[in-house]
Every structure is written in structure tokens, then in C-alpha cells.
Design an enzyme around this catalytic site. Sequence first.
Site, PDB file in Angstrom:
ATOM      1  N   GLU A   2       0.783  -1.252  -0.020  1.00  0.00           N
ATOM      2  CA  GLU A   2       0.115   0.042   0.078  1.00  0.00           C
ATOM      3  C   GLU A   2       1.159   1.207   0.130  1.00  0.00           C
ATOM      4  O   GLU A   2       1.912   1.377   0.783  1.00  0.00           O
ATOM      5  CB  GLU A   2      -0.920  -0.017   1.143  1.00  0.00           C
ATOM      6  CG  GLU A   2      -1.718   1.261   1.430  1.00  0.00           C
ATOM      7  CD  GLU A   2      -2.729   1.093   2.548  1.00  0.00           C
ATOM      8  OE1 GLU A   2      -2.477   0.414   3.499  1.00  0.00           O
ATOM      9  OE2 GLU A   2      -3.927   1.806   2.545  1.00  0.00           O
ATOM     10  N   GLU A  32      -9.813   9.438   5.276  1.00  0.00           N
ATOM     11  CA  GLU A  32      -9.838   8.588   6.059  1.00  0.00           C
ATOM     12  C   GLU A  32     -10.464   9.214   7.301  1.00  0.00           C
ATOM     13  O   GLU A  32      -9.726  10.090   8.067  1.00  0.00           O
ATOM     14  CB  GLU A  32      -8.495   7.839   6.498  1.00  0.00           C
ATOM     15  CG  GLU A  32      -8.325   6.645   5.400  1.00  0.00           C
ATOM     16  CD  GLU A  32      -7.087   5.911   5.842  1.00  0.00           C
ATOM     17  OE1 GLU A  32      -7.328   4.636   5.509  1.00  0.00           O
ATOM     18  OE2 GLU A  32      -6.052   6.323   6.321  1.00  0.00           O
TER      19      GLU A  32
END
Length: 246
Positions: free
Chosen positions: A143, A227
Site C-alpha cells: 500500500e 480517512e
Amino acid sequence: MKLSILLSFFSSLALAAPVLETRQQPTLCSPYGYWSGNGYELLNNLWGQDSATSGSQCISLSSSSSTGVSWSTNWTWTGGKDLVKSYAYSGKQIAKGKLINNITSMPTSVSWKYNTEAVRANVAYDIFTAADPNHVNSYGDYEIMIWLARLNNVYPIGGDLGIRSIGGRSYNLWIGMNGNMKVFSFVAVGNQYDWNGDTKLFFNYLRDNEGYPVATQNLIVFQFGTEAFVGGPANMTVSKFTAAVN
Ligand SMILES: *[C@@H]1O[C@H](CO)[C@@H](O)[C@H](O)[C@H]1NC(C)=O
Ligand SMILES: *[C@@H]1O[C@H](CO)[C@@H](O)[C@H](O)[C@H]1NC(C)=O
Ligand SMILES: *[C@@H]1O[C@H](CO)[C@@H](O)[C@H](O)[C@H]1NC(C)=O
């Protein structure tokens, strides 16, 4: 004869036009509510909502074209202040089987704004890569995140290796593991509300300095969003997200 055909053509246009103008853009409030069009997608990703004591999130498309999308999200979450509840995002849809080594550039630009920054959240690109070109799109072998903002001391996974310069800007590079997935997080020094760059440069850096295997990893997702940890009600407006893979 010709005139009456013309007249009826124009009168049907006049009837059709208002219908197009009033067409509603989607607002997605259900978990994993999804929209796609023009090579882009939006997801109301609520993957961490079980760690909240209460809250919800919606994402709304404002406009889209082949060059990009604009959208907004509103959310509120309580409980679990260090845990991510949701990731409202826009993504560039990607052809399967693109090896990182075969990508020459990944130009992207974004403009965003929160109506309040009194929330715990980040604003970040999220990119997964995997050796399997058909890997599921919810995680990868690697990621790569580019944090454009870190609101109220939320932190990436792992440890901070210090400042790195990529494409003429400074980032703290964090490295850690999320299960079996290795996570590289480049955290911009100072919030970046209007950002554009070539994301491929981050992969070149990781290839040259961190042993990232560009010859065997495929691009799985190329996303930008926020997020949300805790706070709100808050509304983030993304007036522009463009992305390309060349
Ligand atoms: C967020 O705020 C913008 C600008 O005020 C508004 O147009 C949009 O509808 C809001 N989005 C949501 C999901 O509430
Ligand atoms: C977000 O906005 C929608 C309307 O666009 C509203 O129905 C919803 O309650 C709002 N949610 C939050 C968490 O603010
Ligand atoms: C990557 O590029 C090489 C040559 O440049 C080509 O032979 C190969 O098929 C490409 N692989 C993929 C998965 O696109």
C-alpha cells in the site's frame, strides 16, 4: 412540410432539455454505496464503522467528465479515536495487468477543503499493488499512501524514517506492516489543499531506496479521499480529482 418537421424537432428538444438539467447526481449513504462513470468511481467505504459507538457517512457526486470528478462527503463518528471508521474516496478505474515497471507516469491533481478541521482525519491518496493482477481491490501486497493532510495528530502505520524529497516537495516517510501488506506512507510537510504531481515518482523512489519490486507488482487501485477517525459533523468538498495512468 420541411418547416413542420423542423418545428416538431425543436419542440421535442425543448421538452427534453429540462429533464436533463434537473437530473439528480447520486448521494450514497448506505455502506459501500457505489457510483462509476467516465472512467472514475466513488465508494462510500465504511470498512471500520464497527469500531464506532455511533455515526454515519455519505458521499455525493457533484460532476464528472472524462478528465475528472468533483464530489463531497459528510460524516460524523464517535468512539475509537485512533481507529479509522471510513474512507470516502474517488478512484481512477484501471485496466488490469498494468505492471508498475511498465507505467511511465501517473499524473494526478486534486483540490479539496473541509468545512471544519476540528476532526481527526487524514486526506490521502491510497494505492494498492499486488503480484496477482486479479487481486481483490480492498488490499494488496503493498500500500502506497500520500497524505496531503493530517488533521489533529492522526498517524500512519509503522515508524517515521524522516524527511524525503519527491518531485520537489517534502514528505515524512512512514513504513509499517498491516497484516501481510507492507505500507509506505508519504506524509506531506504542511497541508496541501491544491496538489498535483506524478505519482510514479513515489514508486521510483521506493524502487531505488526501499527494494520495492516494480517488475512484479501490478497496479490494483488509484484512489483519493479522506480517512475519517472521529469528529464531525464534517463535510469535505473535493472540487477536482483527476488521474491518469500512462
Ligand atoms: C457538502 O457541502 C457542499 C457545499 O456546501 C454541499 O454542496 C454538499 O451537498 C455537501 N455534501 C454533503 C454530502 O452533505
Ligand atoms: C449528510 O447529508 C445528507 C444529505 O445530503 C443527510 O441526509 C445526512 O444525514 C448527512 N449525514 C451526516 C453524517 O451529516
Ligand atoms: C511490459 O513491457 C514489456 C516491454 O516493454 C512487454 O514485453 C510486456 O508485455 C509488458 N507487460 C505488461 C504486463 O504489460
